[in-house]
Design a protein around this motif. Structure first.
Motif, short mmCIF file in Angstrom:
data_model
loop_
_atom_site.label_atom_id
_atom_site.label_comp_id
_atom_site.label_asym_id
_atom_site.label_seq_id
_atom_site.Cartn_x
_atom_site.Cartn_y
_atom_site.Cartn_z
N ASP A 54 0.81 -1.22 0.00
CA ASP A 54 0.00 0.00 0.00
C ASP A 54 0.84 1.27 0.00
O ASP A 54 0.38 2.33 0.41
CB ASP A 54 -0.97 0.04 1.19
N LEU A 55 2.08 1.18 -0.47
CA LEU A 55 2.94 2.36 -0.52
C LEU A 55 2.67 3.22 -1.74
O LEU A 55 2.98 4.40 -1.75
CB LEU A 55 4.42 1.95 -0.48
N ILE A 56 2.11 2.60 -2.79
CA ILE A 56 1.74 3.35 -3.99
C ILE A 56 0.33 2.94 -4.41
O ILE A 56 -0.16 1.88 -4.03
CB ILE A 56 2.73 3.15 -5.17
N MET A 57 -0.27 3.81 -5.21
CA MET A 57 -1.59 3.53 -5.79
C MET A 57 -1.45 3.67 -7.30
O MET A 57 -0.58 4.39 -7.78
CB MET A 57 -2.61 4.54 -5.27
N GLU A 58 -2.33 2.98 -8.02
CA GLU A 58 -2.30 3.11 -9.47
C GLU A 58 -3.63 3.64 -9.98
O GLU A 58 -4.68 3.38 -9.38
CB GLU A 58 -1.95 1.79 -10.15
N TYR A 59 -3.55 4.43 -11.05
CA TYR A 59 -4.73 5.02 -11.68
C TYR A 59 -4.64 4.78 -13.17
O TYR A 59 -3.59 5.00 -13.77
CB TYR A 59 -4.78 6.53 -11.42
N LYS A 60 -5.74 4.34 -13.74
CA LYS A 60 -5.79 4.14 -15.18
C LYS A 60 -6.40 5.37 -15.82
O LYS A 60 -7.42 5.88 -15.39
CB LYS A 60 -6.59 2.89 -15.52
N GLN A 61 -5.70 5.86 -16.85
CA GLN A 61 -6.18 7.01 -17.59
C GLN A 61 -5.92 6.76 -19.07
O GLN A 61 -4.76 6.70 -19.49
CB GLN A 61 -5.44 8.27 -17.11
N LYS A 62 -6.98 6.56 -19.81
CA LYS A 62 -6.91 6.19 -21.22
C LYS A 62 -6.06 4.94 -21.36
O LYS A 62 -6.37 3.92 -20.79
CB LYS A 62 -6.41 7.35 -22.07
N ASN A 63 -4.95 5.01 -22.11
CA ASN A 63 -4.12 3.83 -22.35
C ASN A 63 -2.95 3.70 -21.37
O ASN A 63 -2.07 2.88 -21.58
CB ASN A 63 -3.57 3.86 -23.78
N PHE A 64 -2.93 4.53 -20.35
CA PHE A 64 -1.80 4.53 -19.43
C PHE A 64 -2.23 4.19 -18.01
O PHE A 64 -3.36 4.44 -17.62
CB PHE A 64 -1.11 5.90 -19.41
N VAL A 65 -1.30 3.62 -17.27
CA VAL A 65 -1.48 3.39 -15.84
C VAL A 65 -0.47 4.28 -15.13
O VAL A 65 0.73 4.23 -15.42
CB VAL A 65 -1.24 1.91 -15.47
N TYR A 66 -0.97 5.13 -14.25
CA TYR A 66 -0.12 6.05 -13.51
C TYR A 66 0.00 5.60 -12.06
O TYR A 66 -0.93 5.03 -11.50
CB TYR A 66 -0.70 7.47 -13.55
N TYR A 67 1.15 5.88 -11.49
CA TYR A 67 1.43 5.50 -10.10
C TYR A 67 1.71 6.74 -9.28
O TYR A 67 2.32 7.69 -9.77
CB TYR A 67 2.64 4.54 -10.05
N GLU A 68 1.26 6.72 -8.03
CA GLU A 68 1.58 7.81 -7.12
C GLU A 68 1.70 7.26 -5.70
O GLU A 68 1.21 6.17 -5.39
CB GLU A 68 0.56 8.94 -7.19
N ILE A 69 2.36 8.01 -4.85
CA ILE A 69 2.59 7.60 -3.47
C ILE A 69 1.28 7.65 -2.69
O ILE A 69 0.48 8.56 -2.85
CB ILE A 69 3.63 8.52 -2.81
N ASN A 70 1.11 6.67 -1.81
CA ASN A 70 0.00 6.65 -0.88
C ASN A 70 0.50 7.29 0.42
O ASN A 70 1.07 6.61 1.28
CB ASN A 70 -0.48 5.21 -0.64
N THR A 71 0.30 8.57 0.56
CA THR A 71 0.86 9.30 1.70
C THR A 71 0.29 8.86 3.04
O THR A 71 0.97 8.95 4.06
CB THR A 71 0.66 10.82 1.53
N SER A 72 -0.93 8.34 3.06
CA SER A 72 -1.52 7.94 4.34
C SER A 72 -0.73 6.82 4.99
O SER A 72 -0.60 6.77 6.22
CB SER A 72 -2.99 7.55 4.16
#
Length: 88
Positions: A54-72
């Motif tokens: 649970d250190l990162i989260m992923e988001y799908k946007q069109k044809n890409f998957v983006y990752y970002e830090i889960n600050t909580s």
């Protein structure tokens, strides 16, 4: 926090580098792999461990998957580690 051992996940230098890269904002897997100069398969392994912890989260946007830090999760970790600090 996730079921995966966060400290074990953080023990790897490349995974720590991924987290440092993501502190400035979302990135897709191609951008991360290029900056780390690793294969997509190796990156996929690291991203899976980071997600399982649970250190990162992923988001799908069109044809890409983006990752970002889960600050909580980091906030929880800091609170937990803080109980062992000085200050008394």
């Amino acid at each position: 926090m996730g079921k995966t051992n966060i400290f074990k996940v953080l023990s790897d230098e490349q995974r720590r580098e991924i987290l440092v890269m993501l502190k400035d904002g979302r990135m897709n897997a191609g951008e991360i792999a290029k900056k780390l100069a690793i294969t997509p398969a190796a990156l996929s392994y690291h991203l899976k461990l980071l997600k399982d912890a649970d250190l990162i989260m992923e988001y799908k946007q069109k044809n890409f998957v983006y990752y970002e830090i889960n600050t909580s999760v980091f906030e929880e970790l800091l609170l937990w580690v803080g109980q062992f600090g000085g200050g008394k």
